[in-house]
Design an enzyme around this catalytic site. Structure first.
Site, PDB file in Angstrom:
ATOM      1  N   ARG A   1       1.148  -1.158  -0.016  1.00  0.00           N
ATOM      2  CA  ARG A   1      -0.242  -0.127  -0.035  1.00  0.00           C
ATOM      3  C   ARG A   1       0.969   1.910   0.190  1.00  0.00           C
ATOM      4  O   ARG A   1       0.562   2.113   1.083  1.00  0.00           O
ATOM      5  CB  ARG A   1      -1.055   0.326   1.484  1.00  0.00           C
ATOM      6  CG  ARG A   1      -1.803  -1.288   1.414  1.00  0.00           C
ATOM      7  CD  ARG A   1      -2.791  -1.267   0.488  1.00  0.00           C
ATOM      8  NE  ARG A   1      -3.779  -2.364   0.467  1.00  0.00           N
ATOM      9  CZ  ARG A   1      -3.419  -4.084   0.186  1.00  0.00           C
ATOM     10  NH1 ARG A   1      -2.695  -3.748  -0.637  1.00  0.00           N
ATOM     11  NH2 ARG A   1      -4.761  -4.715   0.191  1.00  0.00           N
TER      12      ARG A   1
ATOM     13  N   SER B   1     -10.647   1.094   4.198  1.00  0.00           N
ATOM     14  CA  SER B   1      -9.226   0.400   5.035  1.00  0.00           C
ATOM     15  C   SER B   1      -9.230   2.049   5.545  1.00  0.00           C
ATOM     16  O   SER B   1      -8.226   2.646   4.974  1.00  0.00           O
ATOM     17  CB  SER B   1      -8.194  -0.132   4.359  1.00  0.00           C
ATOM     18  OG  SER B   1      -8.937  -1.871   4.773  1.00  0.00           O
TER      19      SER B   1
ATOM     20  N   GLU C   1      -4.047   4.360   6.301  1.00  0.00           N
ATOM     21  CA  GLU C   1      -4.011   4.444   5.010  1.00  0.00           C
ATOM     22  C   GLU C   1      -3.713   5.910   4.235  1.00  0.00           C
ATOM     23  O   GLU C   1      -3.228   5.910   3.410  1.00  0.00           O
ATOM     24  CB  GLU C   1      -4.617   3.285   3.872  1.00  0.00           C
ATOM     25  CG  GLU C   1      -4.522   2.910   3.593  1.00  0.00           C
ATOM     26  CD  GLU C   1      -5.089   1.743   2.183  1.00  0.00           C
ATOM     27  OE1 GLU C   1      -4.474   0.601   2.916  1.00  0.00           O
ATOM     28  OE2 GLU C   1      -5.727   1.725   1.683  1.00  0.00           O
TER      29      GLU C   1
HETATM   30  P1  FAD Z   1      -7.947   9.722  -3.890  1.00  0.00           P
HETATM   31  O1  FAD Z   1      -8.532   9.737  -3.639  1.00  0.00           O
HETATM   32  O2  FAD Z   1      -8.645  11.495  -5.154  1.00  0.00           O
HETATM   33  O3  FAD Z   1      -6.453   9.875  -4.252  1.00  0.00           O
HETATM   34  C1  FAD Z   1      -5.569   9.283  -3.412  1.00  0.00           C
HETATM   35  C2  FAD Z   1      -4.615  10.011  -3.374  1.00  0.00           C
HETATM   36  O4  FAD Z   1      -3.577  10.012  -5.018  1.00  0.00           O
HETATM   37  C3  FAD Z   1      -4.121  11.539  -3.514  1.00  0.00           C
HETATM   38  O5  FAD Z   1      -3.091  11.665  -2.549  1.00  0.00           O
HETATM   39  C4  FAD Z   1      -4.767  12.249  -4.835  1.00  0.00           C
HETATM   40  O6  FAD Z   1      -3.150  13.277  -4.318  1.00  0.00           O
HETATM   41  C5  FAD Z   1      -3.221  10.515  -5.726  1.00  0.00           C
HETATM   42  N1  FAD Z   1      -3.818  10.600  -6.820  1.00  0.00           N
HETATM   43  C6  FAD Z   1      -4.985  10.870  -7.391  1.00  0.00           C
HETATM   44  N2  FAD Z   1      -4.443  10.894  -9.125  1.00  0.00           N
HETATM   45  C7  FAD Z   1      -3.490  11.261  -8.842  1.00  0.00           C
HETATM   46  C8  FAD Z   1      -3.134  11.690 -10.609  1.00  0.00           C
HETATM   47  N3  FAD Z   1      -3.840  11.481 -11.454  1.00  0.00           N
HETATM   48  N4  FAD Z   1      -1.942  11.875  -9.718  1.00  0.00           N
HETATM   49  C9  FAD Z   1      -0.952  11.981  -8.994  1.00  0.00           C
HETATM   50  N5  FAD Z   1      -1.629  11.904  -7.565  1.00  0.00           N
HETATM   51  C10 FAD Z   1      -2.914  11.500  -7.838  1.00  0.00           C
HETATM   52  N6  FAD Z   1      -7.741   0.214  -1.782  1.00  0.00           N
HETATM   53  C11 FAD Z   1      -7.240  -0.629  -1.782  1.00  0.00           C
HETATM   54  O7  FAD Z   1      -5.555  -0.694  -2.110  1.00  0.00           O
HETATM   55  N7  FAD Z   1      -7.525  -2.237  -1.823  1.00  0.00           N
HETATM   56  C12 FAD Z   1      -9.006  -1.978  -1.686  1.00  0.00           C
HETATM   57  O8  FAD Z   1      -9.231  -2.890  -1.887  1.00  0.00           O
HETATM   58  C13 FAD Z   1      -9.615  -1.087  -1.266  1.00  0.00           C
HETATM   59  N8  FAD Z   1     -11.066  -1.123  -1.329  1.00  0.00           N
HETATM   60  C14 FAD Z   1     -12.115  -0.094  -1.170  1.00  0.00           C
HETATM   61  C15 FAD Z   1     -12.895   0.711  -0.657  1.00  0.00           C
HETATM   62  C16 FAD Z   1     -13.698   1.329  -0.660  1.00  0.00           C
HETATM   63  C17 FAD Z   1     -15.477   1.012   0.412  1.00  0.00           C
HETATM   64  C18 FAD Z   1     -13.274   2.393  -0.587  1.00  0.00           C
HETATM   65  C19 FAD Z   1     -13.742   3.799  -0.460  1.00  0.00           C
HETATM   66  C20 FAD Z   1     -11.837   3.093  -0.339  1.00  0.00           C
HETATM   67  C21 FAD Z   1     -10.978   1.265  -0.796  1.00  0.00           C
HETATM   68  N9  FAD Z   1      -9.756   1.729  -1.604  1.00  0.00           N
HETATM   69  C22 FAD Z   1      -8.720   0.760  -1.383  1.00  0.00           C
HETATM   70  C23 FAD Z   1      -8.828   2.483  -1.537  1.00  0.00           C
HETATM   71  C24 FAD Z   1      -9.101   3.600  -2.835  1.00  0.00           C
HETATM   72  O9  FAD Z   1     -10.172   3.194  -3.278  1.00  0.00           O
HETATM   73  C25 FAD Z   1      -8.081   2.980  -4.111  1.00  0.00           C
HETATM   74  O10 FAD Z   1      -6.647   4.053  -3.606  1.00  0.00           O
HETATM   75  C26 FAD Z   1      -7.913   4.118  -4.670  1.00  0.00           C
HETATM   76  O11 FAD Z   1      -6.612   3.656  -5.692  1.00  0.00           O
HETATM   77  C27 FAD Z   1      -8.232   5.148  -4.486  1.00  0.00           C
HETATM   78  O12 FAD Z   1      -8.802   6.313  -5.871  1.00  0.00           O
HETATM   79  P2  FAD Z   1      -8.911   7.731  -6.130  1.00  0.00           P
HETATM   80  O13 FAD Z   1      -9.353   7.984  -7.677  1.00  0.00           O
HETATM   81  O14 FAD Z   1     -10.180   7.962  -5.231  1.00  0.00           O
HETATM   82  O15 FAD Z   1      -8.186   8.287  -5.382  1.00  0.00           O
HETATM   83  P1  NAP Z   2     -10.216 -10.520   4.711  1.00  0.00           P
HETATM   84  O1  NAP Z   2     -10.849 -11.293   3.905  1.00  0.00           O
HETATM   85  O2  NAP Z   2     -11.329 -10.685   6.333  1.00  0.00           O
HETATM   86  O3  NAP Z   2      -8.200 -11.138   5.631  1.00  0.00           O
HETATM   87  C1  NAP Z   2      -7.553  -9.661   7.129  1.00  0.00           C
HETATM   88  C2  NAP Z   2      -7.283  -9.384   6.533  1.00  0.00           C
HETATM   89  O4  NAP Z   2      -6.188 -10.401   6.540  1.00  0.00           O
HETATM   90  C3  NAP Z   2      -6.378  -8.660   5.385  1.00  0.00           C
HETATM   91  O5  NAP Z   2      -6.212  -7.347   5.616  1.00  0.00           O
HETATM   92  C4  NAP Z   2      -5.974  -9.418   4.686  1.00  0.00           C
HETATM   93  O6  NAP Z   2      -4.544  -8.450   4.176  1.00  0.00           O
HETATM   94  C5  NAP Z   2      -5.035 -10.453   5.373  1.00  0.00           C
HETATM   95  N1  NAP Z   2      -5.351 -11.946   4.987  1.00  0.00           N
HETATM   96  C6  NAP Z   2      -6.084 -12.407   4.523  1.00  0.00           C
HETATM   97  N2  NAP Z   2      -5.603 -13.777   4.625  1.00  0.00           N
HETATM   98  C7  NAP Z   2      -4.350 -13.899   3.863  1.00  0.00           C
HETATM   99  C8  NAP Z   2      -3.512 -14.666   2.967  1.00  0.00           C
HETATM  100  N3  NAP Z   2      -4.321 -15.727   2.494  1.00  0.00           N
HETATM  101  N4  NAP Z   2      -1.843 -13.861   3.184  1.00  0.00           N
HETATM  102  C9  NAP Z   2      -1.957 -12.642   3.536  1.00  0.00           C
HETATM  103  N5  NAP Z   2      -2.430 -11.745   4.222  1.00  0.00           N
HETATM  104  C10 NAP Z   2      -3.791 -12.012   4.427  1.00  0.00           C
HETATM  105  O7  NAP Z   2      -9.407  -9.032   4.710  1.00  0.00           O
HETATM  106  P2  NAP Z   2     -11.161  -7.698   4.147  1.00  0.00           P
HETATM  107  O8  NAP Z   2     -10.736  -6.800   5.284  1.00  0.00           O
HETATM  108  O9  NAP Z   2     -12.382  -8.207   3.610  1.00  0.00           O
HETATM  109  O10 NAP Z   2     -10.630  -7.688   3.006  1.00  0.00           O
HETATM  110  C11 NAP Z   2     -10.429  -8.223   1.801  1.00  0.00           C
HETATM  111  C12 NAP Z   2      -8.764  -7.513   0.746  1.00  0.00           C
HETATM  112  O11 NAP Z   2      -9.781  -6.625   0.355  1.00  0.00           O
HETATM  113  C13 NAP Z   2      -7.691  -7.276   1.706  1.00  0.00           C
HETATM  114  O12 NAP Z   2      -6.629  -7.818   0.457  1.00  0.00           O
HETATM  115  C14 NAP Z   2      -7.880  -6.015   1.824  1.00  0.00           C
HETATM  116  O13 NAP Z   2      -6.697  -5.341   1.698  1.00  0.00           O
HETATM  117  C15 NAP Z   2      -8.784  -5.477   0.910  1.00  0.00           C
HETATM  118  N6  NAP Z   2      -9.226  -3.923   0.629  1.00  0.00           N
HETATM  119  C16 NAP Z   2      -8.635  -2.882   0.606  1.00  0.00           C
HETATM  120  C17 NAP Z   2      -9.452  -2.227   1.977  1.00  0.00           C
HETATM  121  C18 NAP Z   2      -8.490  -0.593   1.238  1.00  0.00           C
HETATM  122  O14 NAP Z   2      -9.091   0.560   1.521  1.00  0.00           O
HETATM  123  N7  NAP Z   2      -7.196  -0.742   1.585  1.00  0.00           N
HETATM  124  C19 NAP Z   2     -10.607  -2.082   1.729  1.00  0.00           C
HETATM  125  C20 NAP Z   2     -10.789  -2.761   1.988  1.00  0.00           C
HETATM  126  C21 NAP Z   2     -10.567  -4.154   0.945  1.00  0.00           C
HETATM  127  P3  NAP Z   2      -4.275  -7.335   3.555  1.00  0.00           P
HETATM  128  O15 NAP Z   2      -5.127  -6.066   3.819  1.00  0.00           O
HETATM  129  O16 NAP Z   2      -2.558  -6.888   3.405  1.00  0.00           O
HETATM  130  O17 NAP Z   2      -4.631  -8.116   1.982  1.00  0.00           O
END
Ligand code: FAD
Ligand code: NAP
Length: 348
Positions: free
Chosen positions: A170, A245, A340
């Site tokens: 991340r 998250s 995050e």
């Molecule tokens: P923004 O929120 O608009 O921006 C995020 C950052 O990137 C800011 O710093 C902004 O300045 C910068 N930025 C945006 N666009 C550009 C660009 N073109 N050039 C330079 N900088 C830029 N993330 C995960 O990794 N895994 C997940 O599973 C995941 N699940 C999510 C679930 C939900 C319900 C929500 C609400 C969020 C989740 N996220 C997850 C977080 C998010 O969706 C991601 O980080 C996504 O990539 C953000 O995209 P955005 O366009 O909304 O960025």
């Molecule tokens: P989950 O399946 O309930 O698992 C809980 C956590 O355990 C996750 O965060 C995941 O880490 C870790 N995990 C589970 N199985 C694993 C494996 N086999 N090896 C290594 N790590 C393991 O998770 P959840 O919250 O429902 O999310 C599912 C996936 O979507 C995850 O990958 C999570 O990162 C992603 N997600 C991200 C966001 C965001 O905003 N970043 C929001 C929602 C969901 P990791 O998170 O490192 O994968």
């Protein structure tokens, strides 16, 4: 020849509809750009008026703690092109303003595989490299070739490969040394024309009804299963504002892990290649009894302790609440939870 359309710069623009937490905030100046020419216009304006620049995509990974000084640029560039096609691999370039999930669906329809575990992640293409988006054991970097970006201070167009982006968990160079230095305009990925199924996460295997690591599924089935789990578990930001998250999952070293396991025998943990283990932050927060807790106008989602939700509060209220969660986890487990989403407007 007709001149390219000029950008419209709006002052004191509300950003409430531009962030998935629905936090109140306004940009001193705001514009939307659809091509590189308009980006250069916007950057010229910022330079001429000595304004800082903040890039904006779908707003799904932001905490707006106050108003944003300077110029907020919404990147709305569109287009997907396919090149370098051979029997196994296809290289595709996606413009920054394309919606991530729609792009995943489009690739699946074409028979270009790899992104299915990343289905339904909100936001746009341009932000995907910023935190090297990841889910269910797959990260952007697994399929990443390069990106095109524009230097905010000089307007220079650069191409950066995977190594230059310094992707981590991340994380990337854009959250570190190059924080707010570039506008990403295009991302190029290498996808596979052969299915390469990854079902390493228990929740995904269970949803597909297969054993862990087995691959008796198609990429479309994996995508559908990921979407179903996410819809069941995560709050829809349109209904309950959130940023996914709120904290990263902490990684602890082997000694700390052993100590933690002595006191918490059932603590889930995932060993890391470099030693130690990743601990789900949701479990730590749940143990501190924050799951489902509401504090004023903000709270922790009832089904997912890692998701903070907004019931009409402000960014400062949300950050204060996040601080109380961090303090509780620190006190009970000696683990520092790292936020995050990117925080803006703190000292404006
Ligand atoms: P923004 O929120 O608009 O921006 C995020 C950052 O990137 C800011 O710093 C902004 O300045 C910068 N930025 C945006 N666009 C550009 C660009 N073109 N050039 C330079 N900088 C830029 N993330 C995960 O990794 N895994 C997940 O599973 C995941 N699940 C999510 C679930 C939900 C319900 C929500 C609400 C969020 C989740 N996220 C997850 C977080 C998010 O969706 C991601 O980080 C996504 O990539 C953000 O995209 P955005 O366009 O909304 O960025
Ligand atoms: P989950 O399946 O309930 O698992 C809980 C956590 O355990 C996750 O965060 C995941 O880490 C870790 N995990 C589970 N199985 C694993 C494996 N086999 N090896 C290594 N790590 C393991 O998770 P959840 O919250 O429902 O999310 C599912 C996936 O979507 C995850 O990958 C999570 O990162 C992603 N997600 C991200 C966001 C965001 O905003 N970043 C929001 C929602 C969901 P990791 O998170 O490192 O994968």
């Amino acid at each position: 020849m007709t001149a390219p359309p000029s950008i419209e710069i709006v002052s004191q623009a509300s950003l409430k509809g531009f962030n998935s937490l629905s936090l109140p905030s306004s940009a001193e100046f705001f514009c939307s750009v659809t091509d590189e020419h308009q980006i250069q216009q916007a950057l010229d304006y910022a330079r001429d008026n000595d304004l800082t620049v903040t890039p904006l995509g779908g707003g799904s990974n932001l905490v707006l703690a106050g108003d944003i000084a300077g110029l907020v640029i919404y990147l709305d560039l569109k287009g997907i092109s396919c090149h370098e096609f051979d029997s196994d691999v296809v290289h595709i370039s996606l413009a920054a303003g394309e919606n991530w999930h729609k792009a995943v669906e489009y690739c699946l329809e074409q028979g270009w595989y790899g992104l299915e575990n990343l289905s339904l992640i909100p936001g746009n293409i341009g932000a995907a490299p910023i935190q090297n988006i990841g889910a269910y054991g797959v990260e952007l970097r697994d399929y990443f070739i390069s990106l095109k970006a524009i230097d905010i201070s000089t307007g220079e167009v650069v191409v950066m490969d995977k190594q230059a982006c310094e992707f981590g968990y991340r994380d990337s160079i854009f959250k570190q040394a190059l924080n707010n230095r570039f506008l990403i305009t295009e991302v190029t990925l290498a996808l596979s024309t052969r299915a390469n199924i990854n079902i390493g996460y228990p929740a995904l295997a269970e949803a597909l009804g297969v054993g862990l690591g087995q691959d008796a599924s198609t990429p479309k089935m994996v995508s559908a299963a990921v979407c179903a789990i996410r819809r069941a578990k995560l709050p829809d930001p349109e209904v309950i504002p959130n940023a996914g998250s709120f904290f990263k999952n902490p990684v602890v070293g082997s000694d700390a892990l052993n100590e933690l396991l002595k006191a918490n025998k059932t603590m889930p943990h995932y060993p890391q290649d470099q030693g130690g283990a990743k601990i789900p932050a949701a479990w730590l927060i749940d143990q501190c009894e924050f799951k489902g807790l509401r504090s004023g106008n903000v709270g922790v989602h009832e089904h997912q302790a890692l998701v903070l939700v907004n019931f009409g509060g402000t960014g400062t209220e949300l950050l204060a609440f996040a601080g109380s969660i961090q303090d509780a986890v620190q006190e009970r487990f000696s683990i520092a939870l790292e936020i995050e989403p990117r925080i803006y407007g703190l000292n404006e």
